[in-house]
Design an enzyme around this catalytic site. Structure first.
Site, mmCIF file in Angstrom:
data_model
loop_
_atom_site.group_PDB
_atom_site.id
_atom_site.type_symbol
_atom_site.label_atom_id
_atom_site.label_comp_id
_atom_site.label_asym_id
_atom_site.label_seq_id
_atom_site.Cartn_x
_atom_site.Cartn_y
_atom_site.Cartn_z
ATOM 1 N N GLY A 1 10.865 7.725 2.753
ATOM 2 C CA GLY A 1 11.468 6.939 3.830
ATOM 3 C C GLY A 1 12.775 7.532 4.324
ATOM 4 O O GLY A 1 12.868 8.728 4.608
ATOM 5 N N TYR A 2 13.793 6.697 4.394
ATOM 6 C CA TYR A 2 15.105 7.097 4.906
ATOM 7 C C TYR A 2 15.999 7.719 3.824
ATOM 8 O O TYR A 2 17.164 8.024 4.082
ATOM 9 C CB TYR A 2 15.822 5.875 5.502
ATOM 10 C CG TYR A 2 15.119 5.265 6.686
ATOM 11 C CD1 TYR A 2 15.293 5.774 7.966
ATOM 12 C CD2 TYR A 2 14.275 4.165 6.521
ATOM 13 C CE1 TYR A 2 14.649 5.209 9.059
ATOM 14 C CE2 TYR A 2 13.627 3.593 7.605
ATOM 15 C CZ TYR A 2 13.815 4.122 8.868
ATOM 16 O OH TYR A 2 13.167 3.559 9.949
ATOM 17 N N ASP B 276 10.007 -6.567 0.411
ATOM 18 C CA ASP B 276 10.237 -6.156 1.790
ATOM 19 C C ASP B 276 11.637 -5.598 1.794
ATOM 20 O O ASP B 276 12.573 -6.238 1.308
ATOM 21 C CB ASP B 276 10.087 -7.299 2.794
ATOM 22 C CG ASP B 276 9.918 -6.755 4.211
ATOM 23 O OD1 ASP B 276 9.035 -5.891 4.413
ATOM 24 O OD2 ASP B 276 10.667 -7.162 5.100
ATOM 25 N N GLY C 156 0.829 -1.194 0.000
ATOM 26 C CA GLY C 156 0.000 0.000 0.000
ATOM 27 C C GLY C 156 0.866 1.246 0.000
ATOM 28 O O GLY C 156 0.364 2.363 0.035
ATOM 29 N N GLU D 90 0.122 -9.440 8.259
ATOM 30 C CA GLU D 90 1.035 -9.411 9.394
ATOM 31 C C GLU D 90 2.392 -9.943 8.947
ATOM 32 O O GLU D 90 2.498 -11.071 8.462
ATOM 33 C CB GLU D 90 0.486 -10.260 10.545
ATOM 34 C CG GLU D 90 1.261 -10.079 11.818
ATOM 35 C CD GLU D 90 0.640 -10.814 12.991
ATOM 36 O OE1 GLU D 90 1.314 -10.891 14.019
ATOM 37 O OE2 GLU D 90 -0.492 -11.315 12.871
ATOM 38 N N LYS E 85 2.733 4.078 -1.479
ATOM 39 C CA LYS E 85 2.672 4.782 -2.769
ATOM 40 C C LYS E 85 4.052 4.993 -3.378
ATOM 41 O O LYS E 85 4.204 4.954 -4.595
ATOM 42 C CB LYS E 85 1.950 6.107 -2.599
ATOM 43 C CG LYS E 85 0.472 5.924 -2.368
ATOM 44 C CD LYS E 85 -0.253 7.237 -2.223
ATOM 45 C CE LYS E 85 -1.735 6.934 -2.014
ATOM 46 N NZ LYS E 85 -2.461 8.016 -1.426
ATOM 47 N N GLY E 86 5.070 5.216 -2.540
ATOM 48 C CA GLY E 86 6.429 5.382 -3.049
ATOM 49 C C GLY E 86 6.929 4.123 -3.734
ATOM 50 O O GLY E 86 7.478 4.176 -4.834
ATOM 51 N N LYS E 87 6.716 2.970 -3.101
ATOM 52 C CA LYS E 87 7.124 1.693 -3.694
ATOM 53 C C LYS E 87 6.346 1.418 -4.972
ATOM 54 O O LYS E 87 6.911 0.997 -5.973
ATOM 55 C CB LYS E 87 6.878 0.534 -2.720
ATOM 56 C CG LYS E 87 7.932 0.338 -1.691
ATOM 57 C CD LYS E 87 7.644 -0.926 -0.890
ATOM 58 C CE LYS E 87 8.581 -1.028 0.288
ATOM 59 N NZ LYS E 87 8.340 -2.226 1.091
ATOM 60 N N LYS F 247 18.884 6.684 -9.106
ATOM 61 C CA LYS F 247 18.569 5.792 -7.992
ATOM 62 C C LYS F 247 18.225 4.394 -8.509
ATOM 63 O O LYS F 247 18.606 3.384 -7.915
ATOM 64 C CB LYS F 247 17.417 6.360 -7.165
ATOM 65 C CG LYS F 247 17.114 5.538 -5.927
ATOM 66 C CD LYS F 247 15.968 6.129 -5.125
ATOM 67 C CE LYS F 247 15.601 5.225 -3.969
ATOM 68 N NZ LYS F 247 14.362 5.639 -3.308
#
Length: 196
Positions: free
Chosen positions: A148-149, A69, A11, A40, A13-15, A170
């Site tokens: 994110g980071y 992931d 979910g 989970e 949006k960036g990915k 990137k």
């Protein structure tokens, strides 16, 4: 042959945006997982979590599913935040602030991003690959791109954070881009076998 539906098990949006750009040339219809669908993440590695997500979304939708992931592992923090990267705090800003605060007492700022990708059909895993990018954690955020980071991860030897890079750069040097370089030939082979 019609395009093959492939559900992105995320979910984020960036990915999703990065996936769409990376898979733009494929004969696939990229779909997003059902709204509100929660999985989970009980794995102890990035790959275990990618596998859990890909299988769950594929079983729920009846389509092939691609799960990612990924996260940031900081050497001085014993690999943290690791698989808890997205759950380290409640927002990107808070995650960055927390990580910088925890890293303050350390001179070792080595870190790596890892991306595990998994494609599943039902409960069967069809493809698994991992990509990495080595770097350092900066002392403060730099750059406006990414998510994110990205503003605090400086790629080794480049002197730029992910957030200072455009998407093309990137894509070629980042952990997700490196994982996709391994995924793409396997995905081509998979799609070729589905045409027969």
């Amino acid at each position: 042959m019609d395009n093959v539906p492939l559900v992105i098990a995320s979910g984020n949006k960036g990915k999703i945006g990065e996936f769409k750009k990376l898979l733009d040339d494929f004969p696939i219809d990229l779909l997003t997982q059902p709204v509100g669908f929660e999985i989970e993440e009980t794995g102890s590695t990035f790959m275990e979590n990618a596998r859990i997500k890909a299988i769950a979304v594929s079983q729920a939708t009846g389509n092939l599913s691609l799960a990612d992931d990924s996260g940031l592992s900081v050497e001085a923090l014993g690999g943290a935040p690791g698989i808890y990267s997205s759950r380290y705090a409640s927002s990107d800003k808070q995650r960055i602030e927390k990580l910088l605060a925890e890293l303050k007492p350390f001179s070792n700022r080595k870190a790596k991003f890892e991306c595990a990708l998994c494609i599943a059909s039902g409960e069967k895993v069809l493809i698994e690959v991992s990509g990495f990018c080595e770097g350092l954690i900066t002392f403060f955020p730099k750059g406006q791109n990414g998510f994110g980071y990205d503003p605090i991860f400086e790629v080794s030897g480049l002197g730029e954070t992910y957030a200072e890079m455009d998407h093309e750069k990137k894509k070629h040097i980042g952990h997700r881009g490196n994982a996709f370089k391994l995924l793409i030939p396997k995905l081509k082979q998979l799609l070729g076998s589905m045409k027969k």
